[in-house]
Design an enzyme around this catalytic site. Structure first.
Site, short mmCIF file in Angstrom:
data_model
loop_
_atom_site.label_atom_id
_atom_site.label_comp_id
_atom_site.label_asym_id
_atom_site.label_seq_id
_atom_site.Cartn_x
_atom_site.Cartn_y
_atom_site.Cartn_z
CD GLN A 125 -3.44 -4.31 6.63
OE1 GLN A 125 -3.30 -3.32 5.92
NE2 GLN A 125 -4.02 -5.41 6.21
CG ASP B 205 -9.84 0.15 4.82
OD1 ASP B 205 -9.52 -0.17 3.66
OD2 ASP B 205 -9.26 -0.29 5.82
CE LYS C 239 -3.80 -2.40 2.25
NZ LYS C 239 -4.50 -2.73 3.52
#
Length: 310
Positions: free
Chosen positions: A113, A136, A69
């Site tokens: 995460q 997200d 990422k």
């Protein structure tokens, strides 16, 4: 971005030549587009989009995901920071990190995460993230906006799937899409996005009756059940487009291998197009995260989105 003619306009009679969709190539193209727009924005005096990733513990898979990422963010010109906490950190310590990032003007996107260690609450921390920085797309406010067709920050995996479908196959209007799985992360938001693309949408799940026969009606089949190689050729209509979201670690002949929710060898002989695992949806999930970071930066800057980035 130019609109492509619908892939579905072609007849599906007779033999089917399968297209294996290159998710890495599509992802690279999207990252390049985002990078060009960011470069123009920075030249115009706008702040560079900033992404913060919070990593708890030392899980090897999570560390790889975070590294990928950050690499994609840097390629697109997004500034990035990684906040690392010990495996045994307290909920309060994690809360304080997210609260600090919420307040930073140079951070436009925050990602924690997952999965977190068992003693930490995922729901609590996802709800704590500022919805305007929730790249997200998991915050309940963003979930509600998506369900009502008003979302700007959309869960990355469904967004990446839709990006694949629209870039590769053009107009999806009227196509029957079947989503296998009903999770809050993929299944439900995927169904919402397909509805907004004017598809007719069905969802099948572990309690569905005649799930296989429903899937056989799909022009677009999205497999997101988390069950290795669940979908076989018996589930697929000839000429369908199959999007495999699953990433399952299995052991085959003593070797560790990643497989999807689709039995690729079975289904590839029957469908018109299919995403592989790995190299299909995975890269597009990361590219969509970077896209969401740019969208969040523009939203916080009170600037409307560019036409080219849906």
């Amino acid at each position: 971005m130019a609109t492509r003619p619908s892939f579905f306009n072609n007849s599906i009679q007779g033999s089917v030549s399968v297209k294996v969709i290159n998710g890495r190539e599509i992802s690279d193209n999207l990252i390049e587009e985002i990078g060009r727009e960011i470069a123009i924005r920075v030249e115009q005096g706008h702040p560079r989009p900033g992404l913060a990733v919070v990593l708890v513990g030392d899980d090897p898979a999570s560390a790889i995901y975070v590294r990928n990422k950050i690499r994609s963010a840097e390629k697109a010109g997004v500034s990035s920071v990684v906040k690392r906490l010990e495996q045994d950190c307290t909920q309060q310590e994690l809360d304080e990190v997210v609260t600090e990032l919420n307040a930073r003007d140079d951070i436009h996107g925050i990602l924690v995460q997952l999965p977190l260690p068992r003693h930490l609450s995922e729901d609590r921390i996802l709800n704590l993230i500022d919805p305007d920085k929730d790249v997200d797309g998991f915050h309940p406010i963003n979930a509600g906006l998506l369900a009502s067709g008003q979302a700007k920050l959309i869960p990355c995996t469904p967004l990446g799937c839709l990006e694949i479908l629209q870039r590769e196959f053009g107009d999806l209007t009227g196509k029957h899409a079947v989503v296998v799985g009903r999770s809050n992360i993929v299944g439900k938001p995927m169904a919402s996005l397909l509805l907004q693309a004017d598809c007719t949408v069905s969802i099948v799940h572990s309690k569905s009756v005649a799930a296989e026969s429903l899937c056989q009606q799909a022009d677009i089949l999205v497999a997101a059940a988390g069950v290795p190689e669940l979908v076989t050729d018996k589930w697929v209509k000839p000429g369908a487009v199959v999007i495999d979201v699953g990433i399952n670690a299995t052991e085959i002949d003593g070797q560790r291998k990643l497989v999807g929710d689709v039995n690729f060898d079975d289904v590839a002989e029957k469908c018109r197009a299919i995403t592989p695992v790995p190299g299909g949806v995975g890269p597009m999930t990361i590219a969509s995260l970077i896209k969401n970071t740019l969208v969040a930066a523009k939203q916080l800057d009170a600037e409307p989105q560019a036409v080219g980035l849906r």
